[in-house]
Design a protein around this motif. Structure first.
Motif, PDB file in Angstrom:
ATOM      1  N   LEU A  36       0.844  -1.194   0.000  1.00 29.68           N
ATOM      2  CA  LEU A  36       0.000   0.000   0.000  1.00 29.68           C
ATOM      3  C   LEU A  36       0.878   1.242   0.000  1.00 29.68           C
ATOM      4  N   GLY A  37       0.781   2.051  -1.058  1.00 28.57           N
ATOM      5  CA  GLY A  37       1.579   3.263  -1.164  1.00 28.57           C
ATOM      6  C   GLY A  37       1.387   4.166   0.038  1.00 28.57           C
ATOM      7  N   GLY A  38       2.466   4.760   0.494  1.00 29.69           N
ATOM      8  CA  GLY A  38       2.402   5.619   1.661  1.00 29.69           C
ATOM      9  C   GLY A  38       2.581   4.866   2.963  1.00 29.69           C
ATOM     10  N   VAL A  39       2.497   3.542   2.889  1.00 31.20           N
ATOM     11  CA  VAL A  39       2.708   2.682   4.063  1.00 31.20           C
ATOM     12  C   VAL A  39       3.908   1.776   3.795  1.00 31.20           C
ATOM     13  N   ILE A  56      -4.238   5.526  11.767  1.00 34.03           N
ATOM     14  CA  ILE A  56      -3.976   4.592  12.863  1.00 34.03           C
ATOM     15  C   ILE A  56      -3.828   3.208  12.264  1.00 34.03           C
ATOM     16  N   HIS A  57      -2.632   2.675  12.355  1.00 35.15           N
ATOM     17  CA  HIS A  57      -2.324   1.373  11.780  1.00 35.15           C
ATOM     18  C   HIS A  57      -2.738   0.259  12.743  1.00 35.15           C
ATOM     19  N   ASN A  58      -3.311  -0.783  12.190  1.00 35.99           N
ATOM     20  CA  ASN A  58      -3.754  -1.922  13.003  1.00 35.99           C
ATOM     21  C   ASN A  58      -3.690  -3.162  12.114  1.00 35.99           C
ATOM     22  N   TYR A  59      -2.498  -3.712  11.971  1.00 32.22           N
ATOM     23  CA  TYR A  59      -2.307  -4.830  11.049  1.00 32.22           C
ATOM     24  C   TYR A  59      -1.068  -5.633  11.445  1.00 32.22           C
ATOM     25  N   GLY A  60      -0.894  -6.767  10.768  1.00 35.03           N
ATOM     26  CA  GLY A  60       0.311  -7.571  10.961  1.00 35.03           C
ATOM     27  C   GLY A  60       0.201  -8.598  12.067  1.00 35.03           C
ATOM     28  N   ALA A  61      -1.012  -9.088  12.311  1.00 29.04           N
ATOM     29  CA  ALA A  61      -1.227 -10.027  13.418  1.00 29.04           C
ATOM     30  C   ALA A  61      -0.770 -11.448  13.102  1.00 29.04           C
ATOM     31  N   GLY A  62      -0.341 -11.690  11.871  1.00 27.64           N
ATOM     32  CA  GLY A  62       0.086 -13.042  11.520  1.00 27.64           C
ATOM     33  C   GLY A  62      -1.067 -14.019  11.641  1.00 27.64           C
ATOM     34  N   GLY A  63      -0.862 -15.098  12.392  1.00 28.38           N
ATOM     35  CA  GLY A  63      -1.930 -16.084  12.574  1.00 28.38           C
ATOM     36  C   GLY A  63      -2.779 -15.843  13.795  1.00 28.38           C
ATOM     37  N   THR A  64      -2.661 -14.635  14.397  1.00 32.74           N
ATOM     38  CA  THR A  64      -3.381 -14.387  15.646  1.00 32.74           C
ATOM     39  C   THR A  64      -4.519 -13.384  15.495  1.00 32.74           C
ATOM     40  N   GLY A  65      -4.908 -13.077  14.265  1.00 31.61           N
ATOM     41  CA  GLY A  65      -5.931 -12.061  14.060  1.00 31.61           C
ATOM     42  C   GLY A  65      -7.240 -12.351  14.755  1.00 31.61           C
ATOM     43  N   PHE A  66      -7.712 -13.585  14.636  1.00 34.40           N
ATOM     44  CA  PHE A  66      -8.997 -13.920  15.248  1.00 34.40           C
ATOM     45  C   PHE A  66      -8.913 -13.834  16.769  1.00 34.40           C
ATOM     46  N   GLN A  67      -7.815 -14.296  17.342  1.00 32.04           N
ATOM     47  CA  GLN A  67      -7.729 -14.377  18.796  1.00 32.04           C
ATOM     48  C   GLN A  67      -7.251 -13.100  19.453  1.00 32.04           C
ATOM     49  N   ALA A  68      -6.845 -12.112  18.651  1.00 29.29           N
ATOM     50  CA  ALA A  68      -6.349 -10.858  19.221  1.00 29.29           C
ATOM     51  C   ALA A  68      -7.124  -9.638  18.763  1.00 29.29           C
ATOM     52  N   ALA A  69      -8.054  -9.794  17.824  1.00 28.50           N
ATOM     53  CA  ALA A  69      -8.663  -8.642  17.142  1.00 28.50           C
ATOM     54  C   ALA A  69      -9.364  -7.667  18.082  1.00 28.50           C
ATOM     55  N   TRP A  70     -10.098  -8.179  19.062  1.00 28.88           N
ATOM     56  CA  TRP A  70     -10.840  -7.258  19.934  1.00 28.88           C
ATOM     57  C   TRP A  70      -9.892  -6.433  20.792  1.00 28.88           C
ATOM     58  N   GLY A  71      -8.798  -7.032  21.220  1.00 28.67           N
ATOM     59  CA  GLY A  71      -7.811  -6.275  21.976  1.00 28.67           C
ATOM     60  C   GLY A  71      -7.076  -5.277  21.109  1.00 28.67           C
TER      61      GLY A  71
END
Length: 347
Positions: free
Chosen positions: A196-199, A317-332
């Motif tokens: 993503l350009g700019g990121v 506000i960046h919120n990405y890069g959870a690898g394989g933990t997106g489902f188990q960490a998303a709410w936090g």
């Protein structure tokens, strides 16, 4: 009135939008994404999730907190919204090396941080361990039927007045132009943050996973199963999707592998490993395969990025890069991301 744009409709993006709505009932919120629930692109990782809650953090800090927040949220959702696809289910997990060597204890404390959170661990006795395993435990957790959960999250967003737009952004500035007057843009693009350009986050890498969805056995599985040599090793996992929604068999975590095609030879190895771990599945050759799947998890060196910056004077506000933990960490992760908004946005 605040206006928040969330880019990305994977599990992290959808949950972030819901967290924002809970905090800002009157705000304008829009989700804009290339892929939406129901799509099956290799880089729409959420669609290929197993999925479940199984602790991966050990930083004695925010990563552990993200997972703890999400576990408690799942407890609430499973009771109040059973249609969500979140279901309580125990998991039996095993490692092939001694606990001191597998990298699951938090270095700062020398403990398993999640033991109290899940209500304690039940040790699997030596005689019950699969061959080649050094130790194992059973604990209370949650299985996630992603075919229910992702559409449910999208439906919740729509019911709460959050429209979902199909958009492709090549550069973050295009989001500013398409949606002027935003208070903040939440970048939840997952693996897309690499290009993503700019990121253009060069810490992002593909952590390729491969799964098989099979018909469940005549007697439905009542538990999940997991086995690995060590924390970052190639794991065997078995996740039922509800009582009659099939069973997900996996898997692998192949760093920097961008191949989106299923390796059918490797799929046979997955079958054998899973049937050995949970014999109630039956014989590998008798499994009724529904589909093979490959997802490119959005891994990131150093862990997920939850941080703010100004780009051309716009708050991102960046919120990405959870690898394989997106489902188990998303709410936090969503809570921490929303906390980065300046105080004037919280009025």
């Amino acid at each position: 009135m605040p206006f928040f744009l969330v880019i990305g409709a994977g599990v992290v993006g959808l949950v972030t939008a819901l967290e924002l709505r809970a905090r800002y009932p009157e705000a304008k919120i829009v989700i804009a994404a290339k892929y939406l629930p129901g799509d099956s692109a290799k880089d729409y990782t959420s669609a290929w999730g197993g999925a479940n809650w199984f602790p991966a953090a050990r930083d004695n800090g925010p990563h552990e907190d993200w997972e703890a927040i999400t576990y408690r949220k799942f407890k609430e959702i499973a009771v109040t919204r059973p249609e969500s696809g979140i279901q309580p289910m125990n998991i039996r997990w095993h490692y092939e090396q001694p606990i001191e060597d597998v990298g699951i204890m938090t270095p700062a404390t020398g403990k398993l941080w999640f033991e109290e959170l899940v209500g304690g661990l039940k040790k699997i006795e030596q005689e019950e361990l699969p061959d080649g395993c050094a130790f194992g435990f059973e604990m209370a957790s949650f299985v996630i039927n992603v075919q229910q959960y992702l559409p449910w999250l999208q439906s919740e967003a729509l019911k709460l007045g959050i429209p979902v737009h199909r958009r492709v952004f090549r550069h973050i500035k295009e989001a500013f132009e398409a949606y002027p007057n935003t208070t903040a843009v939440f970048n939840c693009t997952g693996i897309g943050a690499l290009k993503l350009g700019g990121v253009e986050d060069n810490k992002i890498f593909s952590a390729r996973g491969q799964i098989i969805l099979v018909e469940g056995p005549a007697e439905p599985l009542r538990k999940m199963y997991f086995r690995a040599p060590h924390r970052d090793g190639e794991a065997t996992h078995i996740f039922p999707r509800g009582e009659r929604g099939g069973v997900i068999l996996g898997g692998c975590r192949q760093k920097h592998n961008w191949d989106g095609e299923a390796d059918l030879e490797f799929a046979e190895a997955i079958k054998k490993r899973c049937c050995a771990l949970a014999p109630q599945l039956g014989k590998p050759e008798d499994l009724r395969v529904i589909k093979h799947g490959v997802g490119l998890r959005p891994g990131r060196e150093g862990g997920a990025r939850v941080a703010s910056e100004l780009i051309d004077g716009k708050l991102v506000i960046h919120n990405y890069g959870a690898g394989g933990t997106g489902f188990q960490a998303a709410w936090g992760m969503a809570q921490y991301a929303a906390n980065l908004l300046p105080k004037q946005s919280r009025l």
